[in-house]
Write an enzyme that holds these catalytic residues in place. Structure first.
Site, PDB file in Angstrom:
ATOM      1  N   SER A  68       0.828  -1.213   0.000  1.00 52.29           N
ATOM      2  CA  SER A  68       0.000   0.000   0.000  1.00 52.29           C
ATOM      3  C   SER A  68       0.858   1.257   0.000  1.00 52.29           C
ATOM      4  CB  SER A  68      -0.929   0.019   1.222  1.00 52.29           C
ATOM      5  OG  SER A  68      -1.833  -1.072   1.161  1.00 52.29           O
ATOM      6  N   GLY A 296      -6.291  -5.346  -3.138  1.00 48.38           N
ATOM      7  CA  GLY A 296      -6.789  -4.615  -1.971  1.00 48.38           C
ATOM      8  C   GLY A 296      -5.758  -3.646  -1.421  1.00 48.38           C
ATOM      9  N   ASP A 297      -4.491  -4.078  -1.420  1.00 47.46           N
ATOM     10  CA  ASP A 297      -3.404  -3.210  -0.947  1.00 47.46           C
ATOM     11  C   ASP A 297      -3.291  -1.983  -1.852  1.00 47.46           C
ATOM     12  OD1 ASP A 297      -2.908  -5.298   0.785  1.00 47.46           O
ATOM     13  OD2 ASP A 297      -1.262  -6.119  -0.406  1.00 47.46           O
ATOM     14  N   ALA A 298      -3.403  -2.220  -3.172  1.00 47.84           N
ATOM     15  CA  ALA A 298      -3.282  -1.131  -4.141  1.00 47.84           C
ATOM     16  C   ALA A 298      -4.439  -0.157  -3.981  1.00 47.84           C
ATOM     17  CB  ALA A 298      -3.249  -1.690  -5.562  1.00 47.84           C
TER      18      ALA A 298
END
Length: 342
Positions: A68, A296-298
């Site tokens: 992230s 999801g991290d992105a």
């Protein structure tokens, strides 16, 4: 751009992703479910070597929080806007990760453990969907003592926004608490992620303790439903769950809590003030999907890149959707040289 220097700090488990397209038999053999994230048990340990001998593997710097932070850094295009702490081993993987993160513009302050190897994460991809099996090793050795060192605590002091994935609750809840209390006292924005069903289930107390300080909660629909089940809410409705999470009691009164839940190809749910807004994602034809690892991290990275610029929530969500759309068209959490986001 001096006002952006060190504006966003991440803390988490730096892991080297060992990523491969595998087959159903491999998943069955190691009792692995798609779209899940777990910590490796003894039965999983042989899989890392087997993956590299049987399949074509790629080694990619990973770990949820680090992903992230790197994506936020990429979106911002301002060197040193982000910083990151976590524990690596004294080995070639650790060196590679340090080089990798620094060249990405992230100001990394790793704690280097002399005894344990750098943590790894097996990323098993079948039909574009991923499953993660993390062998934390050195990542598990992070100590609050490292955080308290003046040169590291300076990163906390400097940051106005802090992001920590829920995975770090398994490693150093003490560090999370120190940073959370600092954020509350200094009116900073503290953000966390539900991260995985097992965090909601087996680290419930640590998660609840941290949640009291969290201004933005991220998660996906599976994690939200697990959170609901664990807390006996008796609802599977993601919108209702998002509202309930946003209304969880807060230790600090500066900001209202906002809950942001992604649902794969379905709209992103944002809950605040007892109301829900939904934002469509950018749909991707199936043939363009490479793998969902890091999606999801992105999303969080894209979201945070606009949040630190104090953009409205719909812009933050749009940036999150843009970033995750880029990531799922590539292997692992990687991105082209420059973002094409306006």
């Amino acid at each position: 751009m001096a006002e952006y220097e060190g504006i966003l700090l991440g803390m988490g488990n730096p892991l080297l992703d060992i990523s491969a397209v595998v087959d159903e038999d491999f998943l069955k053999k190691y009792d692995v479910q798609l779209n899940n994230a777990i910590l490796a048990e003894d039965k999983h340990l042989p899989m890392y070597d087997e993956m590299s001998s049987k399949f074509t593997v790629e080694y990619i710097a990973g770990g949820a929080t680090q992903n992230s932070i790197r994506v936020a850094q990429w979106m911002l295009q301002i060197p040193g806007a982000t910083s990151y702490m976590g524990c690596i081993g004294k080995d070639k993987y650790g060196e590679e990760m340090t080089k990798n993160s620094k060249s990405a513009g992230v100001n990394v302050h790793y704690y280097v453990d002399e005894a344990a190897p750098t943590g790894t994460c097996a990323v098993c991809v079948v039909g574009g969907e991923r499953s993660l099996i993390a062998n934390l090793s050195a990542a598990n050795c992070y100590k609050a003592d490292h955080l308290k060192k003046p040169e590291n605590w300076a990163l906390v002091e400097k940051a106005k926004y802090i992001y920590i994935a829920g995975f770090f609750l398994t490693v150093s809840p003490e560090s999370i608490q120190l940073v959370a209390e600092h954020a509350a006292a200094a009116n900073k924005v503290f953000t966390m992620n539900l991260s995985a069903p097992f965090i909601c289930e087996f680290f419930k107390d640590a998660q609840e303790k941290a949640l009291a300080y969290v201004d933005y909660v991220f998660g996906n629909e599976t994690e939200a439903r697990t959170f609901s089940k664990v807390h006996g809410w008796e609802t599977d409705n993601v919108e209702e769950i998002a509202i309930k999470i946003s209304q969880w009691p807060k230790a600090s009164g500066t900001y209202k809590r906002i809950t942001v839940i992604t649902q794969g190809a379905d709209p992103v749910v944002v809950a605040q003030d007892g109301k829900v807004s939904k934002y469509p994602v950018i749909l991707l034809p199936k043939e363009k999907l490479v793998d969902t690892n890091g999606a999801g991290d992105a999303f969080v990275g894209g979201f945070m890149s606009q949040l630190v610029k104090e953009k409205p929530i719909e812009e933050c969500v749009r940036a999150g959707c843009y970033a995750s759309n880029v990531i799922i068209q590539r292997s692992g959490c990687t991105y082209p040289e420059k973002p094409d986001f306006s």
